[in-house]
Design a protein around this motif. Structure first.
Motif, PDB file in Angstrom:
ATOM      1  N   HIS A 116      44.822  34.244  53.954  1.00 36.57           N
ATOM      2  CA  HIS A 116      43.388  34.550  54.014  1.00 36.57           C
ATOM      3  C   HIS A 116      42.931  35.443  52.855  1.00 36.57           C
ATOM      4  O   HIS A 116      41.888  36.095  52.948  1.00 36.57           O
ATOM      5  CB  HIS A 116      43.063  35.226  55.342  1.00 36.57           C
ATOM      6  CG  HIS A 116      43.440  34.417  56.551  1.00 36.57           C
ATOM      7  ND1 HIS A 116      42.757  33.283  56.934  1.00 36.57           N
ATOM      8  CD2 HIS A 116      44.452  34.567  57.452  1.00 36.57           C
ATOM      9  CE1 HIS A 116      43.309  32.768  58.020  1.00 36.57           C
ATOM     10  NE2 HIS A 116      44.344  33.530  58.354  1.00 36.57           N
TER      11      HIS A 116
ATOM     12  N   PHE B 182      34.910  39.100  50.775  1.00 30.59           N
ATOM     13  CA  PHE B 182      34.284  40.197  51.511  1.00 30.59           C
ATOM     14  C   PHE B 182      34.104  41.414  50.614  1.00 30.59           C
ATOM     15  O   PHE B 182      33.028  42.017  50.578  1.00 30.59           O
ATOM     16  CB  PHE B 182      35.129  40.571  52.731  1.00 30.59           C
ATOM     17  CG  PHE B 182      34.686  41.835  53.416  1.00 30.59           C
ATOM     18  CD1 PHE B 182      33.583  41.836  54.262  1.00 30.59           C
ATOM     19  CD2 PHE B 182      35.344  43.039  53.200  1.00 30.59           C
ATOM     20  CE1 PHE B 182      33.148  43.001  54.878  1.00 30.59           C
ATOM     21  CE2 PHE B 182      34.927  44.212  53.803  1.00 30.59           C
ATOM     22  CZ  PHE B 182      33.816  44.186  54.654  1.00 30.59           C
TER      23      PHE B 182
ATOM     24  N   LYS C  33      41.610  34.873  49.968  1.00 30.18           N
ATOM     25  CA  LYS C  33      40.309  34.570  49.370  1.00 30.18           C
ATOM     26  C   LYS C  33      39.161  35.115  50.223  1.00 30.18           C
ATOM     27  O   LYS C  33      38.130  35.522  49.689  1.00 30.18           O
ATOM     28  CB  LYS C  33      40.161  33.062  49.166  1.00 30.18           C
ATOM     29  CG  LYS C  33      41.108  32.506  48.103  1.00 30.18           C
ATOM     30  CD  LYS C  33      40.887  31.015  47.883  1.00 30.18           C
ATOM     31  CE  LYS C  33      41.828  30.487  46.807  1.00 30.18           C
ATOM     32  NZ  LYS C  33      41.657  29.022  46.594  1.00 30.18           N
ATOM     33  N   LYS C  34      39.351  35.126  51.529  1.00 29.31           N
ATOM     34  CA  LYS C  34      38.331  35.692  52.419  1.00 29.31           C
ATOM     35  C   LYS C  34      38.201  37.197  52.185  1.00 29.31           C
ATOM     36  O   LYS C  34      37.099  37.741  52.167  1.00 29.31           O
ATOM     37  CB  LYS C  34      38.689  35.415  53.877  1.00 29.31           C
ATOM     38  CG  LYS C  34      38.700  33.937  54.241  1.00 29.31           C
ATOM     39  CD  LYS C  34      39.133  33.742  55.686  1.00 29.31           C
ATOM     40  CE  LYS C  34      39.232  32.254  56.030  1.00 29.31           C
ATOM     41  NZ  LYS C  34      39.730  32.039  57.423  1.00 29.31           N
TER      42      LYS C  34
END
Length: 315
Positions: free
Chosen positions: A14, A21, A16-17
């Motif tokens: 995750h 953010f 890239k998330k």
């Protein structure tokens, strides 16, 4: 590499998330700081602060009324109550009070409460110097951290640590802009404290990554490298959570029971602890992973120098 075969949390999956953010929050912060700005206290702006001590409980309305009745009549820009029974008040004025005004205020409160208030005044030059010194302190700390981590680990570890560190400091500043909490000297002390905490937590994680890297014979694919990071983060996860919770409990008690004088410090500490844990787990290691893999790819793609002995002599 023989690791325990228990279920691992997929941090890298995750990444890239997490990057999106942090990027979105950074852009939001830049917009807020350029439009709303910060609620700077008199530590960073020209102003005066009057500390009033009464024998009985004070209210904000009463303090405003007292100042309006003091001689020429004064209107504080902000009033903060403190003490177990709110028997103390801090009145802030944007712009410095001159000696005659200070004397007038002190005489009034001395006659009313039998306690002479203390008055502290900050000139614009002093405020600018404080802000400048705070920025220089963070920059010097950043350079020192990069040098130390580069020597102790590798240069990429140092760069990733600084990005996470600056992310944490910026996170605190943006939250204070959103909530319009006063930015003062204790706030700067909290930011510098978080800088030290954040780098400590990040170094622990990087040290585990380095140890696990040594057990790898060769990193051939991105998944190999990502596996090392995931395993290292899972191994240090419990330590990171336990450490931050211990400090959060202490900071929360200071925030709730410590009084107004150190409220900005304790709140900045709380926000910074959360941001520091986030950056250590979800930002610094993930950045190092991306940069390290690019570095390994460049090394693999470098043309190999031909050995002169392998060259056939020309006839």
């Amino acid at each position: 590499m023989n690791f325990k075969t228990k279920k691992q949390l997929p941090f890298v999956k995750h990444r890239k998330k997490f990057f999106m953010f942090s990027l979105a929050f950074t852009l939001l912060g830049i917009i807020l700081l350029s439009t709303v700005g910060l609620n700077l206290g008199i530590d960073f702006e020209s102003g005066s602060k009057v500390e009033v001590l009464a024998g009985d409980t004070l209210t904000e309305d009463q303090v405003y009324e007292d100042f309006s009745e003091a001689g020429s009549g004064y209107k504080p820009d902000d009033v903060t109550l403190a003490g177990d029974n709110n028997e103390m008040a801090y009145a802030s004025f944007i712009g410095t009070l001159d000696q005659s005004e200070i004397a007038e205020i002190q005489n009034y409160f001395m006659d009313k409460y039998d306690n002479e208030p203390s008055v502290s005044t900050v000139s614009p030059q002093v405020g600018q110097e404080l802000a400048k010194n705070a920025l220089i302190s963070v920059l010097i700390a950043s350079v020192g951290i990069i040098i130390y981590v580069s020597i102790r680990f590798q240069f990429l570890y140092g760069v990733a640590s600084i990005v996470a560190l600056l992310h944490d400091a910026f996170f605190i500043i943006v939250i204070f802009s959103i909530l319009q909490f006063e930015v003062n000297v204790p706030f700067i002390a909290a930011v510098l404290t978080i800088v030290g905490y954040s780098i400590n937590d990040t170094i622990v994680t990087f040290d585990r990554i380095r140890e696990n890297m040594r057990e790898q014979e060769e990193i051939k694919t991105f998944d190999n490298l990502a596996s090392v990071v995931d395993i290292s983060l899972n191994q240090t996860l419990a330590r990171s959570i336990n450490t931050v919770l211990t400090v959060v409990f202490a900071a929360a008690c200071i925030f709730l029971l410590g009084g107004e004088a150190i409220r900005s410090f304790s709140f900045a500490l709380l926000v910074g602890l959360i941001a520091g844990t986030y950056s250590s787990l979800f930002l610094a290691s993930q950045l190092w992973l991306v940069w390290k893999w690019k570095s390994l790819e460049r090394e693999k793609n470098k043309p190999k120098k031909e050995d002169p002995e392998d060259l056939e002599p020309e006839l």
